[in-house]
Write a protein that holds these residues in place. Structure first.
Motif, PDB file in Angstrom:
ATOM      1  N   TYR A 209      -0.142 -99.450 -26.985  1.00 50.50           N
ATOM      2  CA  TYR A 209       0.342 -98.281 -27.716  1.00 50.50           C
ATOM      3  C   TYR A 209      -0.717 -97.796 -28.697  1.00 50.50           C
ATOM      4  O   TYR A 209      -1.728 -98.469 -28.923  1.00 50.50           O
ATOM      5  N   GLU A 210      -0.449 -96.655 -29.319  1.00 51.61           N
ATOM      6  CA  GLU A 210      -1.422 -96.077 -30.240  1.00 51.61           C
ATOM      7  C   GLU A 210      -1.750 -97.010 -31.389  1.00 51.61           C
ATOM      8  O   GLU A 210      -2.860 -96.960 -31.934  1.00 51.61           O
ATOM      9  N   THR A 211      -0.795 -97.837 -31.805  1.00 54.96           N
ATOM     10  CA  THR A 211      -1.036 -98.769 -32.900  1.00 54.96           C
ATOM     11  C   THR A 211      -1.110-100.219 -32.429  1.00 54.96           C
ATOM     12  O   THR A 211      -1.099-101.141 -33.239  1.00 54.96           O
ATOM     13  N   ILE A 212      -1.184-100.422 -31.116  1.00 54.29           N
ATOM     14  CA  ILE A 212      -1.418-101.763 -30.555  1.00 54.29           C
ATOM     15  C   ILE A 212      -2.431-101.605 -29.421  1.00 54.29           C
ATOM     16  O   ILE A 212      -2.091-101.679 -28.239  1.00 54.29           O
ATOM     17  N   ARG A 213      -3.680-101.346 -29.759  1.00 53.46           N
ATOM     18  CA  ARG A 213      -4.740-101.177 -28.776  1.00 53.46           C
ATOM     19  C   ARG A 213      -5.626-102.414 -28.759  1.00 53.46           C
ATOM     20  O   ARG A 213      -6.246-102.742 -29.771  1.00 53.46           O
ATOM     21  N   PRO A 214      -5.726-103.105 -27.609  1.00 47.46           N
ATOM     22  CA  PRO A 214      -6.655-104.243 -27.548  1.00 47.46           C
ATOM     23  C   PRO A 214      -8.114-103.814 -27.526  1.00 47.46           C
ATOM     24  O   PRO A 214      -8.998-104.612 -27.850  1.00 47.46           O
ATOM     25  N   PHE A 215      -8.365-102.523 -27.142  1.00 48.20           N
ATOM     26  CA  PHE A 215      -9.745-102.028 -27.115  1.00 48.20           C
ATOM     27  C   PHE A 215      -9.798-100.634 -27.721  1.00 48.20           C
ATOM     28  O   PHE A 215      -9.031 -99.744 -27.355  1.00 48.20           O
ATOM     29  N   PHE A 216     -10.708-100.468 -28.671  1.00 47.75           N
ATOM     30  CA  PHE A 216     -10.934 -99.188 -29.329  1.00 47.75           C
ATOM     31  C   PHE A 216     -12.449 -99.025 -29.458  1.00 47.75           C
ATOM     32  O   PHE A 216     -13.095 -99.725 -30.229  1.00 47.75           O
ATOM     33  N   SER A 217     -13.029 -98.095 -28.681  1.00 50.32           N
ATOM     34  CA  SER A 217     -14.486 -98.038 -28.537  1.00 50.32           C
ATOM     35  C   SER A 217     -15.215 -97.740 -29.841  1.00 50.32           C
ATOM     36  O   SER A 217     -16.399 -98.063 -29.979  1.00 50.32           O
ATOM     37  N   ARG A 218     -14.529 -97.161 -30.834  1.00 48.81           N
ATOM     38  CA  ARG A 218     -15.215 -96.888 -32.099  1.00 48.81           C
ATOM     39  C   ARG A 218     -15.551 -98.159 -32.865  1.00 48.81           C
ATOM     40  O   ARG A 218     -16.309 -98.119 -33.836  1.00 48.81           O
ATOM     41  N   ARG A 219     -15.020 -99.308 -32.445  1.00 47.42           N
ATOM     42  CA  ARG A 219     -15.424-100.574 -33.054  1.00 47.42           C
ATOM     43  C   ARG A 219     -16.855-100.951 -32.653  1.00 47.42           C
ATOM     44  O   ARG A 219     -17.482-101.794 -33.298  1.00 47.42           O
ATOM     45  N   ILE A 220     -17.359-100.350 -31.591  1.00 51.12           N
ATOM     46  CA  ILE A 220     -18.703-100.655 -31.112  1.00 51.12           C
ATOM     47  C   ILE A 220     -19.685 -99.682 -31.758  1.00 51.12           C
ATOM     48  O   ILE A 220     -19.525 -98.468 -31.670  1.00 51.12           O
ATOM     49  N   GLY A 221     -20.695-100.221 -32.391  1.00 47.70           N
ATOM     50  CA  GLY A 221     -21.689 -99.371 -33.034  1.00 47.70           C
ATOM     51  C   GLY A 221     -21.238 -98.803 -34.354  1.00 47.70           C
ATOM     52  O   GLY A 221     -21.785 -97.801 -34.815  1.00 47.70           O
ATOM     53  N   LEU A 222     -20.254 -99.434 -35.003  1.00 45.06           N
ATOM     54  CA  LEU A 222     -19.773 -98.972 -36.292  1.00 45.06           C
ATOM     55  C   LEU A 222     -20.751 -99.447 -37.372  1.00 45.06           C
ATOM     56  O   LEU A 222     -20.679-100.563 -37.862  1.00 45.06           O
ATOM     57  N   GLY A 223     -21.696 -98.598 -37.727  1.00 45.65           N
ATOM     58  CA  GLY A 223     -22.724 -98.952 -38.710  1.00 45.65           C
ATOM     59  C   GLY A 223     -23.756 -99.912 -38.171  1.00 45.65           C
ATOM     60  O   GLY A 223     -24.557-100.464 -38.938  1.00 45.65           O
TER      61      GLY A 223
ATOM     62  N   ASN B 154       9.738 -91.874 -17.905  1.00 42.58           N
ATOM     63  CA  ASN B 154       8.456 -92.507 -18.184  1.00 42.58           C
ATOM     64  C   ASN B 154       8.703 -93.764 -19.003  1.00 42.58           C
ATOM     65  O   ASN B 154       9.664 -93.835 -19.781  1.00 42.58           O
ATOM     66  N   GLY B 155       7.826 -94.734 -18.836  1.00 44.27           N
ATOM     67  CA  GLY B 155       8.007 -95.960 -19.598  1.00 44.27           C
ATOM     68  C   GLY B 155       6.821 -96.883 -19.484  1.00 44.27           C
ATOM     69  O   GLY B 155       5.850 -96.620 -18.766  1.00 44.27           O
ATOM     70  N   LYS B 156       6.905 -98.000 -20.222  1.00 36.28           N
ATOM     71  CA  LYS B 156       5.819 -98.974 -20.230  1.00 36.28           C
ATOM     72  C   LYS B 156       6.364-100.324 -20.687  1.00 36.28           C
ATOM     73  O   LYS B 156       7.275-100.409 -21.514  1.00 36.28           O
ATOM     74  N   VAL B 157       5.790-101.409 -20.117  1.00 31.79           N
ATOM     75  CA  VAL B 157       6.006-102.771 -20.588  1.00 31.79           C
ATOM     76  C   VAL B 157       4.638-103.441 -20.613  1.00 31.79           C
ATOM     77  O   VAL B 157       3.898-103.355 -19.629  1.00 31.79           O
ATOM     78  N   PHE B 158       4.262-104.099 -21.731  1.00 35.58           N
ATOM     79  CA  PHE B 158       2.964-104.767 -21.779  1.00 35.58           C
ATOM     80  C   PHE B 158       3.053-106.032 -22.627  1.00 35.58           C
ATOM     81  O   PHE B 158       3.932-106.179 -23.484  1.00 35.58           O
ATOM     82  N   ILE B 159       2.096-106.927 -22.412  1.00 38.40           N
ATOM     83  CA  ILE B 159       1.947-108.125 -23.229  1.00 38.40           C
ATOM     84  C   ILE B 159       0.464-108.415 -23.386  1.00 38.40           C
ATOM     85  O   ILE B 159      -0.327-108.232 -22.443  1.00 38.40           O
ATOM     86  N   LEU B 160       0.054-108.840 -24.591  1.00 40.12           N
ATOM     87  CA  LEU B 160      -1.342-109.123 -24.918  1.00 40.12           C
ATOM     88  C   LEU B 160      -1.424-110.513 -25.542  1.00 40.12           C
ATOM     89  O   LEU B 160      -0.558-110.911 -26.323  1.00 40.12           O
ATOM     90  N   LYS B 161      -2.494-111.209 -25.228  1.00 44.08           N
ATOM     91  CA  LYS B 161      -2.755-112.522 -25.802  1.00 44.08           C
ATOM     92  C   LYS B 161      -4.169-112.530 -26.369  1.00 44.08           C
ATOM     93  O   LYS B 161      -5.128-112.185 -25.674  1.00 44.08           O
TER      94      LYS B 161
ATOM     95  N   GLY C  56      -6.163-116.781 -35.022  1.00 44.48           N
ATOM     96  CA  GLY C  56      -6.484-115.645 -34.167  1.00 44.48           C
ATOM     97  C   GLY C  56      -5.916-115.728 -32.773  1.00 44.48           C
ATOM     98  O   GLY C  56      -6.261-114.923 -31.905  1.00 44.48           O
ATOM     99  N   ARG C  57      -5.017-116.699 -32.517  1.00 48.26           N
ATOM    100  CA  ARG C  57      -4.490-116.897 -31.168  1.00 48.26           C
ATOM    101  C   ARG C  57      -3.018-116.498 -31.139  1.00 48.26           C
ATOM    102  O   ARG C  57      -2.116-117.329 -31.265  1.00 48.26           O
ATOM    103  N   GLY C  58      -2.783-115.207 -31.014  1.00 51.56           N
ATOM    104  CA  GLY C  58      -1.423-114.700 -31.075  1.00 51.56           C
ATOM    105  C   GLY C  58      -1.063-113.821 -29.897  1.00 51.56           C
ATOM    106  O   GLY C  58      -1.806-113.696 -28.916  1.00 51.56           O
ATOM    107  N   ILE C  59       0.105-113.175 -30.022  1.00 51.82           N
ATOM    108  CA  ILE C  59       0.672-112.363 -28.938  1.00 51.82           C
ATOM    109  C   ILE C  59       1.120-111.021 -29.499  1.00 51.82           C
ATOM    110  O   ILE C  59       1.627-110.936 -30.620  1.00 51.82           O
ATOM    111  N   ALA C  60       0.933-109.978 -28.720  1.00 46.80           N
ATOM    112  CA  ALA C  60       1.514-108.663 -28.991  1.00 46.80           C
ATOM    113  C   ALA C  60       2.215-108.189 -27.730  1.00 46.80           C
ATOM    114  O   ALA C  60       1.755-108.444 -26.610  1.00 46.80           O
TER     115      ALA C  60
END
Length: 725
Positions: free
Chosen positions: A323-337, A435-442, A450-454
């Motif tokens: 989701y918009e507030t649960i993203r495992p990857f956000f490209s702006r984290r790369i090359g930030l400064g 429309n819908g979605k189901v997801f799980i992240l580890k 740092g070893r959690g679940i979303a």
């Protein structure tokens, strides 16, 4: 929670049972190869067009989907060994001037008389390409994802021309087959055409589309039928080098003026007709449009979109997981400064069912802070199931290179690695109503913390009159996504929305109706920490203006200390509880006027039994088609007990967008943010001297507000050129 997930899964299966087949399959446009030359001049009198089949009898979508469009259109298509051609003629039943905002590329859809083409070469009804133009020839192009969304940051090589008279306007274009991706040997593509005519306030489509959906909805495309498979593009190899010179100075750090020269570039290589390899060496993004500042009264980190070209093609494979507030990857984290040394991406369609995205980026070490060089690896796989749904898998790895294993301070500050594993199922019914979605992240990390679940799930229903959505989220306290965007942890969230529309048969209002939104936040022990409930009533007018009003109820228990003004005055303590009500509104004027405006605001309570008044205004005026002026004003007045007392601050932005032609642009943005004490200026001159090849001159300056003096400034000259075989 298990019962909730079981219910969601059962509903998903029910949706697939009741909706199984693509709509509009009977709308077919046959395209034939031409042996005659096509001159792209916006006239369309070439011999090649005489035998082309015509798509006409467009359907009205807005203001109501109740029959054929008043403003009729005619589309022809043909092709040769190198290019796909389109000729579109738009007749004017209503006498009035054309409405355009400017000649800016990738214009604002709702503020221009325009035409858009939607291509679905893989017939997956979820991804594709969009091309188009406004009535004065400003180009539009983007990649399509999620069934109807368009990423306009993507640019490709193609040409077009527009001509106009009182009776019609004509758009003609040529898109090289090398500029798009498609599966070899396929003779049927999904396709649709959309026209927005502001003088009649009418949006129309070649195929019929329910008014609650955008004309970009790939679920409602017709079929482009080729007389033979389109030409195999063969090996497509492009080199996009750049040369850059920059002068800058950081007065805030008391540094001297620096002169910098850089070279680098990108390489694009087609592994197959639908799978692309992108390489970048020493990339530079100094010409990228600056972020719009916003007033920040939120307790959590704010999101700003990715604008760098390298990350954008097939960007949904990487950026839309979760989701918009649960993203495992956000490209702006790369090359930030941190400088990016090199990177590679493989992305696209493996076949009709499978899509893949594979990315590897390497950043340099920063000696001043001890940050080691880091490698970012991402794998995303997507498998189409049923008609338009898919199952996705994602792996994200951030790994420090040459890590100082015995340096405890560096170990504590920069984790050796952070990894995320994820799986999701995206539901999209054939008629787009469900429309819908189901997801799980580890997450995986060196430490237990740092070893959690979303995890999250939602189901949404959208008909002409009714819209509802149920959503659930859970982010554990020990879940981490260092290359993602997850501003909040340790919560369980339940959200619901229910809306209804009424449609008067006559009068200035085309639709109106209420909408109830509720959201609850609990900690992992299921004790409530937040809730927000608001009732909204919206009005949509036939002239395309709109308005809404809302009443809200907020409750917050602070999980961390928080300054409700974000001015650094003082902080409310963790665990304090706050409740308030507010009333708000917004009105947006009709886009046909040369002078446009919007008015919004809210009045009501705030933290610590205080009060907050917020007023927002956007003003615009255009000297079409060459100059577009705009201003954004945001004012906040906050009354709180001591030590905050009364505070007020402004956020003002002013922009002058000058488009000398549809290839020469001069954009100027000034922003004043009283809350952060910063004022910035950005001026960007762009000359697209050849398709996808540019000369940029960019000037930036940041100032302290009090005292008013320069913080830093820079001047950049950048030259890029697209070379391809």
């Amino acid at each position: 929670m298990k019962n909730y997930l079981c219910t969601i899964v059962c509903l998903f299966l029910f949706v697939h049972l009741v909706t199984a087949q693509k709509k509009n399959t009977d709308y077919r446009l046959h395209i034939k190869k031409t042996n005659h030359p096509v001159k792209i001049d916006g006239i369309g009198d070439d011999r090649a067009w005489q035998d082309a089949e015509v798509a006409t009898d467009f359907f009205r979508v807005l203001p109501m989907d109740d029959g054929l469009a008043t403003e009729q259109s005619a589309i022809k298509m043909t092709y040769d060994d190198k290019n796909l051609y389109l000729l579109a003629t738009f007749y004017n039943a209503t006498e009035a001037n054309y409405f355009v905002e400017s000649l800016r590329r990738d214009f604002s859809f709702g503020r221009n008389d325009n035409f858009l083409l939607f291509l679905d070469p893989f017939n997956n009804q979820t991804t594709g390409f969009s091309f188009g133009s406004n009535a004065f020839g400003a180009q539009w192009d983007g990649t399509m994802f999620d069934g109807s969304r368009i990423d306009l940051n993507w640019d490709s090589k193609w040409i077009s021309e527009v001509t106009r008279d009182d009776d019609k306007w004509v758009f003609e274009m040529a898109v090289p087959f090398k500029s798009i991706r498609y599966e070899a040997g396929v003779t049927e593509w999904g396709i649709n055409f959309s026209r927005l005519d502001l003088k009649s306030s009418e949006k129309s489509s070649w195929t019929p589309i329910p008014r609650q959906f955008p004309t970009a909805a790939l679920a409602y495309t017709g079929t482009l039928v080729w007389d033979a498979p389109p030409p195999a593009p063969g090996t497509n190899f492009s080199i996009i080098p750049y040369v850059l010179g920059e002068v800058n100075r950081d007065l805030e750090a008391n540094e001297d003026t620096k002169t910098i020269g850089k070279i680098g570039g990108d390489i694009k290589f087609s592994l197959t007709s639908s799978l692309n390899l992108d390489l970048t060496v020493n990339p530079d993004f100094s010409q990228v449009e600056v972020d719009r500042q916003i007033t920040n009264l939120d307790r959590f980190e704010l999101f700003f979109p990715e604008r760098r070209q390298f990350f954008l093609e097939n960007g949904d494979l990487f950026a839309n997981f979760g989701y918009e507030t649960i993203r495992p990857f956000f490209s702006r984290r790369i090359g930030l400064g941190v400088p990016i040394q090199a990177g590679a991406r493989v992305s696209g369609n493996l076949n009709e069912k499978w899509r893949m995205g594979l990315m590897d980026m390497q950043t340099a070490a920063v000696d001043e802070t001890g940050l080691p060089s880091q490698n970012f690896g991402v794998l995303s796989l997507q498998r189409k199931v049923f008609g338009r749904s898919n199952i996705g898998l994602m792996v994200v790895n951030k790994q420090s290179i040459n890590y100082p294993s015995e340096n405890d301070s560096i170990n504590a500050q920069y984790a050796k690695y952070n990894r995320n594993l994820g799986m999701e199922y995206n539901l999209a019914s054939s008629n787009n109503i469900w429309n819908g979605k189901v997801f799980i992240l580890k997450s995986l990390a060196p430490d237990e913390i740092g070893r959690g679940i979303a995890q999250g799930a939602h189901l949404e229903y959208s008909s002409r009159k009714w819209n509802w959505r149920l959503q659930q989220e859970w982010v554990s306290n020990d879940y981490t996504a260092e290359v993602g965007f997850v501003p909040r942890r340790n919560y369980v969230n339940f959200t619901g929305k229910l809306g209804h529309l009424f449609f008067p048969k006559t009068g200035p209002i085309v639709s109106h109706g209420p909408e109830l939104n509720v959201t609850w936040f609990f900690n992992e022990a299921f004790r409530e920490t937040d809730h927000l409930a608001y009732m909204l009533y919206r009005f949509d007018f036939r002239n395309r203006s709109n308005a809404f009003f809302f009443l809200s109820d907020d409750y917050v228990e602070l999980l961390d200390p928080f300054d409700p003004t974000r001015l650094g005055i003082a902080e409310l303590a963790t665990g304090t509880k706050h409740q308030w009500n507010a009333f708000g509104w917004e009105y947006q004027s009709k886009p046909q006027s040369l002078f446009t405006y919007s008015l919004g605001g809210r009045v009501g309570g705030y933290y610590q039994d205080g009060n907050r008044t917020s007023l927002t205004t956007e003003l615009g005026y255009r000297f079409q088609p060459y100059v577009s002026l705009s201003a954004n004003l945001n004012y906040n007045h906050i009354d709180l007990p001591a030590p905050w007392n009364t505070n007020e601050f402004w956020l003002i932005g002013a922009e002058a967008d000058i488009t000398f032609t549809n290839k020469i642009f001069f954009a100027n943005l000034v922003q004043y943010n009283e809350q952060t004490g910063n004022m910035n200026l950005n001026s960007r001159f762009q000359w697209r001297y050849s398709p996808a090849s540019d000369l940029f001159l960019v000037y930036t300056n940041n100032y302290f507000v009090t005292p008013f003096e320069t913080r830093n400034w820079g001047l950049t000259l950048k030259f890029t050129y697209w070379l391809n075989n």
